[in-house]
Design an enzyme around this catalytic site. Sequence first.
Site, PDB file in Angstrom:
ATOM      1  N   GLU A  38      94.699 -49.190 -10.672  1.00 42.80           N
ATOM      2  CA  GLU A  38      93.643 -49.819 -11.332  1.00 42.80           C
ATOM      3  C   GLU A  38      92.346 -49.068 -10.969  1.00 42.80           C
ATOM      4  OE1 GLU A  38      93.526 -53.786  -9.817  1.00 42.80           O
ATOM      5  OE2 GLU A  38      92.026 -54.405 -11.288  1.00 42.80           O
ATOM      6  N   LYS A 109      92.216 -56.067 -18.632  1.00 45.44           N
ATOM      7  CA  LYS A 109      92.911 -57.128 -18.052  1.00 45.44           C
ATOM      8  C   LYS A 109      92.392 -58.389 -18.232  1.00 45.44           C
ATOM      9  CE  LYS A 109      93.156 -57.568 -12.828  1.00 45.44           C
ATOM     10  NZ  LYS A 109      92.422 -57.245 -11.736  1.00 45.44           N
ATOM     11  N   CYS A 142      97.100 -55.162 -12.515  1.00 44.50           N
ATOM     12  CA  CYS A 142      97.185 -55.952 -11.063  1.00 44.50           C
ATOM     13  C   CYS A 142      97.475 -57.388 -11.268  1.00 44.50           C
ATOM     14  CB  CYS A 142      95.823 -55.622 -10.317  1.00 44.50           C
ATOM     15  SG  CYS A 142      95.966 -55.706  -8.552  1.00 44.50           S
TER      16      CYS A 142
HETATM   17  C1  ACM Z   1      93.742 -57.308  -8.298  1.00 42.76           C
HETATM   18  O1  ACM Z   1      93.845 -57.813  -9.210  1.00 42.76           O
HETATM   19  N1  ACM Z   1      93.077 -56.211  -8.127  1.00 42.76           N
HETATM   20  C2  ACM Z   1      94.018 -57.675  -6.980  1.00 42.76           C
END
Ligand code: ACM
Length: 262
Positions: A38, A109, A142
């Site tokens: 990420e 995300k 993530c």
């Molecule tokens: C995250 O979502 N970077 C912990």
Amino acid sequence: MKVGFYQFRPQFGKIAANTKKIIKTLDKIDADLIVLPELALSGYYFKDDKEALSLAEDPNHSTNIDSIINLCRDNRIHIVIGFAEKAKDKCFNSSALIGPQGIIHIYRKLHLFNEEKFCMSPGDVPLKVNEVNGVKLGMMVCFDWAFPEVTRTLAMNDAEIICHPSNLVLNFCQQTMLARCLENRVFAITANRFGSDNRPHGSLRFTGKSQIVSPKGELIFRAASQREACYITEINPTESHDKFITKHNNLFSDRRPNFYEL
Ligand code: ACM
């Protein structure tokens, strides 16, 4: 199919240097698909939304993203990379699927983690599965791991491999992904970073341990916590097609959605 990940330590704000490092490591690599962490170009721990936007890439006008596209073209590989995406005055925590022909898809995300909520906008596009050379790839980023709906949605849309760029700080994800793969019978490649972002407003340390998990929930490989790792292995994506966990239990057709009040 040869798949893998590159676990490294991006330097905060050093976008050109981080891009160069990725290219140096992955140039001439023998693989079909590589997943990167990420926010692999910018680093993670932004001070605020202004800083996040200042370090974000407009994917249509980014020499750094163009360099990754060239890397894919020159080596005939596909890459999934997490990056800060600039879209007008918004910054998304995004993941791009890139191939020799350019950007194939960008996922934003959906579930922002902790202080990300003050720096970035939550994703606003549906989860999507993309077919690449006959293999169906899903992307999540993530903290999406904590929402089983994400993996389930991708798997029910026929994803064979979940590509999962990460900057993990909690210790739960790596083990949890074994269950996500088992309950959905999919492969997952979690590419995490290691090291720390030490900023004036605080420090965050990332947990490494990038991994590849099979549709049976078996750990194929897990990297060390605080070391660079570029790992590639051969997998057969069609192993994800068998959704039976016993002779009489199919994990998809046995679902009882009429009784799930969600
Ligand atoms: C995250 O979502 N970077 C912990």
